[in-house]
Design a protein around this motif. Structure first.
Motif, PDB file in Angstrom:
ATOM      1  N   GLY A 149       0.711  -1.339   0.122  1.00  0.00           N
ATOM      2  CA  GLY A 149       0.137  -0.147   0.116  1.00  0.00           C
ATOM      3  C   GLY A 149       0.951   1.215  -0.032  1.00  0.00           C
ATOM      4  N   LYS A 150       2.247   1.014  -0.011  1.00  0.00           N
ATOM      5  CA  LYS A 150       2.918   2.516   0.179  1.00  0.00           C
ATOM      6  C   LYS A 150       3.587   2.646  -1.234  1.00  0.00           C
ATOM      7  CE  LYS A 150       3.416   2.783   4.855  1.00  0.00           C
ATOM      8  NZ  LYS A 150       4.395   2.016   5.445  1.00  0.00           N
ATOM      9  N   ARG A 151       4.125   3.953  -1.381  1.00  0.00           N
ATOM     10  CA  ARG A 151       4.396   4.166  -2.683  1.00  0.00           C
ATOM     11  C   ARG A 151       6.064   4.108  -2.624  1.00  0.00           C
ATOM     12  NH1 ARG A 151       1.902  10.025  -1.890  1.00  0.00           N
ATOM     13  NH2 ARG A 151       3.123   9.303   0.197  1.00  0.00           N
ATOM     14  N   LEU A 152       6.453   3.378  -3.815  1.00  0.00           N
ATOM     15  CA  LEU A 152       7.893   3.225  -4.046  1.00  0.00           C
ATOM     16  C   LEU A 152       8.292   4.148  -5.198  1.00  0.00           C
ATOM     17  CD1 LEU A 152      10.655   1.961  -4.026  1.00  0.00           C
ATOM     18  CD2 LEU A 152       9.872   0.207  -5.597  1.00  0.00           C
ATOM     19  N   GLN A 176       5.996   4.864  -8.488  1.00  0.00           N
ATOM     20  CA  GLN A 176       6.273   6.015  -9.126  1.00  0.00           C
ATOM     21  C   GLN A 176       7.720   5.859  -9.643  1.00  0.00           C
ATOM     22  OE1 GLN A 176       3.861   8.512  -8.206  1.00  0.00           O
ATOM     23  NE2 GLN A 176       2.602   6.875  -7.098  1.00  0.00           N
ATOM     24  N   TYR A 177       7.620   6.909 -10.777  1.00  0.00           N
ATOM     25  CA  TYR A 177       9.260   6.876 -11.159  1.00  0.00           C
ATOM     26  C   TYR A 177       9.382   8.226 -11.783  1.00  0.00           C
ATOM     27  CZ  TYR A 177       7.892   6.198 -16.061  1.00  0.00           C
ATOM     28  OH  TYR A 177       7.222   6.201 -17.496  1.00  0.00           O
ATOM     29  N   HIS A 178      10.893   8.548 -11.854  1.00  0.00           N
ATOM     30  CA  HIS A 178      11.363   9.582 -12.624  1.00  0.00           C
ATOM     31  C   HIS A 178      12.565   8.842 -13.505  1.00  0.00           C
ATOM     32  CE1 HIS A 178      13.253  13.415 -14.015  1.00  0.00           C
ATOM     33  NE2 HIS A 178      14.153  12.946 -13.726  1.00  0.00           N
ATOM     34  N   ASN A 179      12.449   9.299 -14.916  1.00  0.00           N
ATOM     35  CA  ASN A 179      13.176   8.948 -16.008  1.00  0.00           C
ATOM     36  C   ASN A 179      13.276  10.333 -16.758  1.00  0.00           C
ATOM     37  OD1 ASN A 179      14.527   6.486 -16.428  1.00  0.00           O
ATOM     38  ND2 ASN A 179      13.493   6.399 -18.398  1.00  0.00           N
ATOM     39  N   ARG A 180      14.498  10.595 -17.508  1.00  0.00           N
ATOM     40  CA  ARG A 180      14.336  11.679 -18.480  1.00  0.00           C
ATOM     41  C   ARG A 180      13.178  11.499 -19.159  1.00  0.00           C
ATOM     42  NH1 ARG A 180      20.337  11.669 -20.545  1.00  0.00           N
ATOM     43  NH2 ARG A 180      19.522   9.301 -20.743  1.00  0.00           N
ATOM     44  N   SER A 181      13.001  10.650 -19.857  1.00  0.00           N
ATOM     45  CA  SER A 181      11.665  10.667 -20.829  1.00  0.00           C
ATOM     46  C   SER A 181      10.717   9.505 -20.361  1.00  0.00           C
ATOM     47  CB  SER A 181      12.153  10.291 -22.175  1.00  0.00           C
ATOM     48  OG  SER A 181      12.831   8.983 -22.346  1.00  0.00           O
ATOM     49  N   LEU A 183       8.407   6.301 -20.233  1.00  0.00           N
ATOM     50  CA  LEU A 183       8.646   4.881 -20.775  1.00  0.00           C
ATOM     51  C   LEU A 183       7.048   4.739 -21.704  1.00  0.00           C
ATOM     52  CD1 LEU A 183       9.806   2.658 -17.771  1.00  0.00           C
ATOM     53  CD2 LEU A 183      10.960   3.891 -19.700  1.00  0.00           C
ATOM     54  N   ASP A 184       7.195   3.620 -22.513  1.00  0.00           N
ATOM     55  CA  ASP A 184       5.813   3.288 -23.031  1.00  0.00           C
ATOM     56  C   ASP A 184       5.068   2.452 -22.238  1.00  0.00           C
ATOM     57  OD1 ASP A 184       6.294   0.894 -23.558  1.00  0.00           O
ATOM     58  OD2 ASP A 184       7.470   1.220 -25.487  1.00  0.00           O
ATOM     59  N   ALA A 185       3.726   2.618 -22.626  1.00  0.00           N
ATOM     60  CA  ALA A 185       2.954   1.836 -21.699  1.00  0.00           C
ATOM     61  C   ALA A 185       3.214   0.667 -21.044  1.00  0.00           C
ATOM     62  CB  ALA A 185       1.337   2.026 -22.256  1.00  0.00           C
ATOM     63  N   GLU A 186       3.605  -0.089 -22.144  1.00  0.00           N
ATOM     64  CA  GLU A 186       4.007  -1.550 -21.888  1.00  0.00           C
ATOM     65  C   GLU A 186       5.201  -1.611 -20.742  1.00  0.00           C
ATOM     66  OE1 GLU A 186       5.349  -5.569 -24.041  1.00  0.00           O
ATOM     67  OE2 GLU A 186       4.929  -4.080 -25.305  1.00  0.00           O
ATOM     68  N   LEU A 187       6.194  -0.881 -21.006  1.00  0.00           N
ATOM     69  CA  LEU A 187       7.308  -0.810 -20.147  1.00  0.00           C
ATOM     70  C   LEU A 187       6.844  -0.323 -18.380  1.00  0.00           C
ATOM     71  CD1 LEU A 187      10.353  -0.122 -22.426  1.00  0.00           C
ATOM     72  CD2 LEU A 187       9.678  -2.438 -21.474  1.00  0.00           C
ATOM     73  N   GLU A 188       5.990   0.737 -18.745  1.00  0.00           N
ATOM     74  CA  GLU A 188       5.623   1.563 -17.537  1.00  0.00           C
ATOM     75  C   GLU A 188       4.789   0.559 -16.581  1.00  0.00           C
ATOM     76  OE1 GLU A 188       2.893   5.048 -18.055  1.00  0.00           O
ATOM     77  OE2 GLU A 188       4.901   6.004 -18.097  1.00  0.00           O
ATOM     78  N   ALA A 189       3.846  -0.424 -17.279  1.00  0.00           N
ATOM     79  CA  ALA A 189       3.145  -1.212 -16.573  1.00  0.00           C
ATOM     80  C   ALA A 189       2.603  -0.496 -15.317  1.00  0.00           C
ATOM     81  CB  ALA A 189       4.044  -2.282 -16.095  1.00  0.00           C
ATOM     82  N   GLY A 190       1.712   0.474 -15.703  1.00  0.00           N
ATOM     83  CA  GLY A 190       0.869   1.102 -14.673  1.00  0.00           C
ATOM     84  C   GLY A 190       1.699   2.119 -13.603  1.00  0.00           C
ATOM     85  N   ALA A 191       3.135   2.040 -13.726  1.00  0.00           N
ATOM     86  CA  ALA A 191       3.879   2.909 -12.854  1.00  0.00           C
ATOM     87  C   ALA A 191       3.387   4.443 -13.333  1.00  0.00           C
ATOM     88  CB  ALA A 191       5.205   2.751 -12.922  1.00  0.00           C
ATOM     89  N   VAL A 192       3.565   5.423 -12.446  1.00  0.00           N
ATOM     90  CA  VAL A 192       3.308   6.704 -12.306  1.00  0.00           C
ATOM     91  C   VAL A 192       4.505   7.613 -12.686  1.00  0.00           C
ATOM     92  CG1 VAL A 192       2.263   8.884 -11.508  1.00  0.00           C
ATOM     93  CG2 VAL A 192       1.602   6.571 -11.070  1.00  0.00           C
ATOM     94  N   TRP A 193       4.488   8.278 -14.000  1.00  0.00           N
ATOM     95  CA  TRP A 193       5.937   9.034 -14.455  1.00  0.00           C
ATOM     96  C   TRP A 193       5.972  10.458 -13.752  1.00  0.00           C
ATOM     97  CZ3 TRP A 193       6.538  12.749 -18.562  1.00  0.00           C
ATOM     98  CH2 TRP A 193       7.586  13.118 -18.989  1.00  0.00           C
ATOM     99  N   HIS A 194       7.016  10.827 -13.221  1.00  0.00           N
ATOM    100  CA  HIS A 194       6.974  12.305 -12.732  1.00  0.00           C
ATOM    101  C   HIS A 194       8.212  12.782 -13.751  1.00  0.00           C
ATOM    102  CE1 HIS A 194       5.377  11.800  -8.733  1.00  0.00           C
ATOM    103  NE2 HIS A 194       5.347  10.583  -9.308  1.00  0.00           N
ATOM    104  N   ASP A 195       7.737  14.018 -14.449  1.00  0.00           N
ATOM    105  CA  ASP A 195       8.890  14.772 -15.187  1.00  0.00           C
ATOM    106  C   ASP A 195      10.072  15.273 -14.446  1.00  0.00           C
ATOM    107  OD1 ASP A 195       7.064  16.723 -14.508  1.00  0.00           O
ATOM    108  OD2 ASP A 195       7.367  17.832 -16.136  1.00  0.00           O
ATOM    109  N   LYS A 196       9.866  15.593 -13.201  1.00  0.00           N
ATOM    110  CA  LYS A 196      10.738  16.156 -12.230  1.00  0.00           C
ATOM    111  C   LYS A 196      11.153  15.148 -11.146  1.00  0.00           C
ATOM    112  CE  LYS A 196      10.875  20.619 -13.754  1.00  0.00           C
ATOM    113  NZ  LYS A 196      10.071  20.411 -15.065  1.00  0.00           N
ATOM    114  N   ALA A 197      12.406  15.146 -10.750  1.00  0.00           N
ATOM    115  CA  ALA A 197      12.907  14.420  -9.746  1.00  0.00           C
ATOM    116  C   ALA A 197      12.079  14.509  -8.381  1.00  0.00           C
ATOM    117  CB  ALA A 197      14.311  14.239  -9.482  1.00  0.00           C
ATOM    118  N   GLU A 198      11.865  16.327  -8.388  1.00  0.00           N
ATOM    119  CA  GLU A 198      11.523  16.677  -7.149  1.00  0.00           C
ATOM    120  C   GLU A 198      10.094  16.340  -6.675  1.00  0.00           C
ATOM    121  OE1 GLU A 198      13.060  18.206  -9.572  1.00  0.00           O
ATOM    122  OE2 GLU A 198      15.046  18.949  -8.539  1.00  0.00           O
ATOM    123  N   SER A 199       9.550  16.187  -7.812  1.00  0.00           N
ATOM    124  CA  SER A 199       7.908  15.606  -7.624  1.00  0.00           C
ATOM    125  C   SER A 199       7.843  14.159  -7.301  1.00  0.00           C
ATOM    126  CB  SER A 199       6.848  15.900  -8.728  1.00  0.00           C
ATOM    127  OG  SER A 199       7.059  15.222  -9.711  1.00  0.00           O
TER     128      SER A 199
END
Ligand code: 8YV
Length: 322
Positions: A149-152, A176-181, A183-199
């Motif tokens: 239930g926690k966020r990684l 949740q993840y931050h990457n420069r760009s 990922l496409d939906a298949e690789l993301e597999a439901g993970a939430v992208w952050h465009d900034k490391a800070e967020s």
């Protein structure tokens, strides 16, 4: 019969790697496994066509400047290459390769070990059992952090980051993840992208570092970024020690601002690690063994040999960096 290329292998290798190297190369081994110093490395490289090195050999500008003319390729046993000055290699026309594929699962497994160990206070528990065990059960004894239930938050969603995400989902962690760009939906597999490391930091109950060490990432986890993490967050590092500002992390663990840390890599390792980590009870510490399984260490060496074989056959090495 054509002469085999001469290969200097700087460290003692897993048996399968040594056997293959001996059959394909005129291999100069280091069975004593004593780390070469600067002059020793230059002397040992005399007459070598190629070098198979580890992270124990810092390939600095000075080393590249002094390597004998005969050396045409440096193959790293490692995935990381922060110990190699690629610009200096290029300037000398020396090819550099690395071994990025074999260690993904081993490092991802170890990341989960650190996450669980830090959250469930495994280091403290081990120490209790090794010093006579416990005497009484009471309900607040050694209570840790629940994981489900926690966020990684994963900083760096490359191969290892994604393998960590896959395992973490099975524990009920939200990724949740931050990457420069993104990922496409298949690789993301439901993970939430952050465009900034800070967020990403702001919502990481657990933060796991999987970025390379470079100018941009060095000291990323400083006091300013630690302050962005939720109260009581847990930090995991299997990437590189210098991504963390040690004074800031130790202070946050000491004050309880961060609940715990699970670390496998350290600035100044192996002999000049910040003393604060070993002093604290809320650290779960391993000695840079992310890739240390029999299978993975063999796989890394064999991939280094694949690169050398390709180079000496006159074809492009698959994992060329310079
Ligand atoms: C180790 C690693 O450095 O490949 C990497 O980048 O960090 C690890 O696999 C290993 O000790 C090999 O030197």
């Amino acid at each position: 019969m054509t002469k085999k290329p001469m290969l200097l292998i700087t460290r003692d290798m897993p048996p399968a790697v040594e056997a293959r190297a001996l059959s394909s190369y005129d291999a100069r081994l280091n069975r004593d496994d004593k780390i070469y110093d600067f002059d020793g490395l230059i002397a040992a490289a005399e007459g070598a066509d190629g070098l198979l090195i580890c992270s124990s050999e810092p390939m600095t500008r000075e080393v590249f400047a002094r390597l004998p003319e005969s050396v045409k390729i440096v193959a790293c046993f490692t995935a990381g290459y922060d110990h190699v000055d690629l610009a200096a290699a290029k300037a000398r026309g020396i090819v550099v390769t690395h071994a990025p594929d074999a260690l993904t699962d081993a490092v991802a497994d170890l990341t989960l070990l650190l996450l669980l160990g830090a959250a469930r206070r495994a280091g403290e528990g081990e120490a209790v059992m090794r010093s006579g065990g416990w005497s009484d059960i009471h309900l607040l004894y050694m209570t840790g952090s629940e994981i489900g239930g926690k966020r990684l938050g994963i900083l760096g969603m490359g191969r290892i980051g994604r393998a960590v995400a896959k395992r973490a989902r099975a524990f009920g962690l939200e990724i949740q993840y931050h990457n420069r760009s993104r990922l496409d939906a298949e690789l993301e597999a439901g993970a939430v992208w952050h465009d900034k490391a800070e967020s990403l930091l702001e919502c990481a109950d657990f933060l796991s570092l999987h970025c390379p060490s470079n100018e941009q990432s060095r000291n990323f986890l400083n006091s300013e970024n630690i302050a962005r993490l939720p109260e009581g967050a847990i930090v995991i590092n299997t990437a590189r020690g210098d991504v963390v500002d040690d004074d800031a992390l130790v202070a946050a663990l000491e004050s309880g601002r961060l609940r715990a840390a699970g670390l496998d890599v350290y600035r100044g390792e192996p002999d000049n690690i910040h003393p604060g980590y070993a002093r604290l009870a809320n650290t779960f510490l391993l000695p840079h063994i992310g890739s240390a399984t029999v299978e993975t260490r063999s796989g890394m060496g064999l991939q280094a040999l694949d690169n050398l074989d390709a180079f000496f056959a006159g074809t492009p090495p698959p994992n060329r960096l310079a």
